[in-house]
Design an enzyme around this catalytic site. Structure first.
Site, PDB file in Angstrom:
ATOM      1  N   GLY A 314       0.837  -1.188   0.000  1.00  9.75           N
ATOM      2  CA  GLY A 314       0.000   0.000   0.000  1.00  9.75           C
ATOM      3  C   GLY A 314       0.867   1.230   0.000  1.00  9.75           C
ATOM      4  O   GLY A 314       2.099   1.119   0.031  1.00  9.75           O
ATOM      5  N   TYR A 316       1.399   3.169   2.274  1.00  6.86           N
ATOM      6  CA  TYR A 316       2.109   3.310   3.546  1.00  6.86           C
ATOM      7  C   TYR A 316       3.333   2.416   3.632  1.00  6.86           C
ATOM      8  O   TYR A 316       4.197   2.620   4.455  1.00  6.86           O
ATOM      9  CB  TYR A 316       1.167   2.946   4.692  1.00  6.86           C
ATOM     10  CG  TYR A 316       0.506   1.608   4.463  1.00  6.86           C
ATOM     11  CD1 TYR A 316       1.170   0.431   4.771  1.00  6.86           C
ATOM     12  CD2 TYR A 316      -0.767   1.541   3.884  1.00  6.86           C
ATOM     13  CE1 TYR A 316       0.585  -0.782   4.511  1.00  6.86           C
ATOM     14  CE2 TYR A 316      -1.352   0.321   3.630  1.00  6.86           C
ATOM     15  CZ  TYR A 316      -0.667  -0.838   3.940  1.00  6.86           C
ATOM     16  OH  TYR A 316      -1.242  -2.046   3.677  1.00  6.86           O
ATOM     17  N   GLY A 317       3.381   1.372   2.793  1.00  9.32           N
ATOM     18  CA  GLY A 317       4.462   0.405   2.897  1.00  9.32           C
ATOM     19  C   GLY A 317       3.939  -0.996   2.670  1.00  9.32           C
ATOM     20  O   GLY A 317       2.830  -1.169   2.157  1.00  9.32           O
ATOM     21  N   LYS A 333       2.993  -4.944   9.535  1.00 10.87           N
ATOM     22  CA  LYS A 333       2.768  -3.789   8.672  1.00 10.87           C
ATOM     23  C   LYS A 333       3.903  -2.806   8.909  1.00 10.87           C
ATOM     24  O   LYS A 333       4.070  -2.295  10.002  1.00 10.87           O
ATOM     25  CB  LYS A 333       1.425  -3.154   9.026  1.00 10.87           C
ATOM     26  CG  LYS A 333       0.986  -2.072   8.074  1.00 10.87           C
ATOM     27  CD  LYS A 333      -0.333  -1.471   8.527  1.00 10.87           C
ATOM     28  CE  LYS A 333      -1.495  -2.387   8.308  1.00 10.87           C
ATOM     29  NZ  LYS A 333      -1.972  -2.367   6.910  1.00 10.87           N
ATOM     30  N   ASP A 434     -11.893   4.216   6.585  1.00 10.69           N
ATOM     31  CA  ASP A 434     -11.416   3.629   5.333  1.00 10.69           C
ATOM     32  C   ASP A 434     -11.918   2.202   5.181  1.00 10.69           C
ATOM     33  O   ASP A 434     -11.152   1.281   4.927  1.00 10.69           O
ATOM     34  CB  ASP A 434      -9.885   3.690   5.274  1.00 10.69           C
ATOM     35  CG  ASP A 434      -9.361   3.487   3.854  1.00 10.69           C
ATOM     36  OD1 ASP A 434     -10.164   3.639   2.905  1.00 10.69           O
ATOM     37  OD2 ASP A 434      -8.183   3.159   3.685  1.00 10.69           O
TER      38      ASP A 434
END
Ligand SMILES: *[C@@H]1O[C@H](CO)[C@@H](O)[C@H](O)[C@H]1NC(C)=O
Ligand SMILES: *[C@@H]1O[C@H](CO)[C@@H](O)[C@H](O)[C@H]1NC(C)=O
Ligand SMILES: *[C@@H]1O[C@H](CO)[C@@H](O)[C@H](O)[C@H]1NC(C)=O
Length: 633
Positions: A314, A316-317, A333, A434
């Site tokens: 994503g 974000y990483g 994550k 989200d």
């Protein structure tokens, strides 16, 4: 029951309060006139806001939410100013004084919260207008008389209830899109807020009225903090309220006892349901078993972040699969481009997320922050691994398979329960922001688990420009959130409705129609329901189809949840009740001219950044904390 009375008490207070405001502010203005000879003072009256402020009894509000309230507060005060002087904004030379007055007010409730620094507001913003419009007359001459008339009709009434509020905000969004689109995004008194400020000022009850403040500024919760200055008013208000309360108590006693037996029956049913869930629940306040992993532990678990272990990517990483020494499987994550400065807030937020446990929510196991010479600063979240992929994979992905009706029912119900828990079971309540098919994970038994809740506040957009940029994914974001940045639990209900429609129909939130055009799934489903063809929403070829009545009920719930008007949507609590009981789905209110008939409209009003393809938050997904100084100050 006692909660109910408490609410009633508050609302009674409010009713009386709004009447006392005008006289109180007159007195204040008189007082001000006596002392305004020397330095520039702020002409904005922050006292009316003081009475509406939610006090420090919610210390856990995150920064983004606080800044959002700060911004809405300014708008309310500006609206009062417009009402009394005909100007939207105070003179530029008073901007500093105005921020100071506001800061003084905020200090009384939260200590050490520098609003300008923390939220990224520039000093001049409070005195800058939209498109050179600073007076009411200029505003009215920029807008057609028909549009003004529509505002007068829709917004000059009590906005306390859902349907007047919805018709007012709908009118405003069309006015905004037609006359004030696009300009000067980033200002406090930006073009997005002008119609709201104007409407509250022309409302017959004024901006500080509880209905107006709730509807137009989403300033709902009130706590009265008595100060010497207005103690008398408060005492008077309290006396009157209490007498009303007593009267009400007497009247409702009768009604209460008649209802009680019915309720007992209902409760018994609900508690049975809750005990079923209890196996998956842990007390929210029990000391969390959050682990602070070392970077080495994470590295070992993920085989040094091996490519083969990547299970998701994503903005974000990456997300990696990992195995701990005791053979438990985890998901890791890893946020990219982190700096050390936000670690304290990160740790706090992680604690909040970790305290939330429910069978339908992905459980957080721990986190890791570390700085290494090779890899730089690291920020990592560790959650349970949910093995069966996401709902998105099953509906649209490579592993697409034909989910049967009973499985889809299970997914809908579980997701609703998970969200209900975030909204009402968690302390403080968490708005997901989200929700989408790829955030609904499935275990081997197809029990859904909502992922990534509480993470949207890690987006940089949360810190600045609150009104104009929105975390969330195209097609899933509620119109009022996209247009006004108005964020409530019901924005989640909207996104839930969209996912639910995807689940029922096998079609994507943004459906491709011919010649490269997109259509919102909610518009499509609504038009089928309107034509009496609700069952046509159900995907062709689904196995083990259920009872037609039940399937129709599910479609109606989904369409109701994804209604463009906020107040038409049910709460998650009501949704779960509709699933669990024979409770009928309320009739679906007619839709206004679709607020987002045209995707371009959203893009115009939401984004100054051009990179909206697929994701409203611009660069997409979750980020590390924003470093303030890099902002466009
Ligand atoms: C605010 O709006 C004015 C126009 O009224 C514009 O000149 C200014 O650049 C805007 N400020 C920001 C920070 O966008
Ligand atoms: C705002 O007003 C200034 C001077 O009054 C003018 O130069 C500028 O072009 C105007 N901007 C807009 C967007 O109308
Ligand atoms: C709003 O309604 C009130 C009462 O009906 C009326 O007195 C007032 O003039 C109206 N204001 C506007 C701007 O239409």
């Amino acid at each position: 029951m006692s909660v109910f009375f408490f609410l009633l008490f508050l609302s009674l207070n409010l009713g009386f309060q709004s009447q006392s405001i005008s006289s109180a502010s007159t007195i204040r203005r008189l007082l001000q006139n006596q002392t305004t000879n020397t330095t520039t003072t702020c002409p904005l009256d922050f006292e009316s806001l003081r009475r509406r402020i939610q006090s420090s009894n919610r210390p856990n509000l995150d920064v983004a939410t606080r800044c959002h309230y700060v911004l809405q507060g300014i708008r309310l005060v500006q609206s009062e100013y417009l009402r009394s002087t005909g100007n939207f904004v105070p003179p530029l030379d008073s901007a500093d004084a105005c921020w100071n007055s506001y800061q003084t007010l905020v200090n009384d409730f939260v200590s050490g919260f520098d609003i300008r620094k923390t939220c990224g507001f520039q000093t001049s913003w409070i005195a800058e207008g939209c498109m050179n419009i600073t007076t009411r007359r200029e505003f009215e001459s920029n807008v057609s008389s028909t549009a003004l008339n529509n505002v007068a009709v829709a917004c000059n009434q009590s906005l306390e209830n859902s349907s007047p509020c919805a018709s007012c905000t709908t009118t405003l969004s069309s006015l905004q899109a037609t006359y004030l689109a696009g300009n000067s995004i980033g200002n406090v008194s930006d073009c997005t807020a002008y119609p709201l400020i104007y409407a509250a000022a022309v409302n017959q009850f004024g901006p500080a009225d509880s209905g107006t403040a709730k509807c137009l500024f989403s300033l709902e919760s009130i706590q009265i903090k008595p100060s010497n200055k207005n103690r008398k008013t408060i005492i008077a208000v309290a006396v009157v309220s209490i007498s009303f309360l007593i009267l009400f108590l007497g009247l409702s006693g009768l009604w209460y006892f008649r209802r009680k037996r019915l309720e007992l029956l209902k409760k018994r049913r609900i508690s049975r349901r809750e005990s079923e869930l209890a196996s998956g629940l842990e007390s929210i306040n029990s000391s969390t078993t959050l682990v602070n992993y070392t970077f080495d532990q994470i590295k070992t678990a993920t085989k040094k972040f091996s490519r083969d272990n990547i299970i998701g990517k994503g903005g974000y990483g990456n997300v990696y699969k990992g195995i701990l020494p005791d053979n438990t499987e985890i998901a890791v994550k890893r946020f990219k481009n982190c700096s050390v400065s936000g670690d304290a807030i990160f740790a706090h937020e992680v604690q909040v997320i970790a305290s939330v446990r429910h069978v339908n929510l992905v459980a957080l196991r721990g986190y890791c922050t570390a700085t290494t010479p090779m890899e730089g600063h690291q920020r990592i979240l560790v959650t349970d691994l949910v093995k069966n992929g996401s709902l998105h994979d099953h509906l649209f992905g490579t592993t697409k398979n034909n989910l049967s009706w009973p499985i889809r029912q299970k997914i809908a119900l579980g997701t609703a329960r998970g969200l209900l828990y975030l909204h009402q079971g968690a302390q403080p309540a968490i708005i997901h922001r989200d929700i989408k098919a790829s955030n609904i994970l499935l275990d081997e038994a197809f029990e859904p688990k909502v992922a990534d809740f509480g993470l949207a506040k890690f987006t940089p957009e949360g810190m600045t420009h609150l009104s104009t940029r929105v975390a969330g994914t195209m097609g899933y974001v509620a119109p009022e959130y996209a247009l006004y940045g108005q964020l409530t639990e019901r924005s989640d209900v909207y996104s839930f409705g969209v996912v639910f429609l995807e689940l029922l129909s096998g079609k994507k939130a943004l459906m491709a129609v011919e010649d490269g055009q997109n259509m919102l799934i909610t518009d499509w489903a609504w038009s089928l329901v309107r034509d009496g063809r609700a069952l046509d929403v159900i995907e062709d070829g689904m196995s083990d189809l259920g009872n037609a009545e039940v399937m129709e009920k599910y479609v109606l719930i989904a369409v109701l949840c994804s209604h463009p008007q906020l107040y038409a949507r049910p709460t998650m609590d009501q949704v779960v009740k509709m699933f669990d009981t024979d409770l009928a789905v309320p009739s679906i209110p007619d839709r206004p001219i679709p607020i987002i008939a045209n995707i371009d409209d959203i893009e115009r009003s939401v984004g100054s950044s051009g990179s909206i393809s697929g994701n409203l938050s611009g660069s997409g997904g979750f980020h590390c904390y924003y470093v303030q100084d890099e902002d466009d100050h």
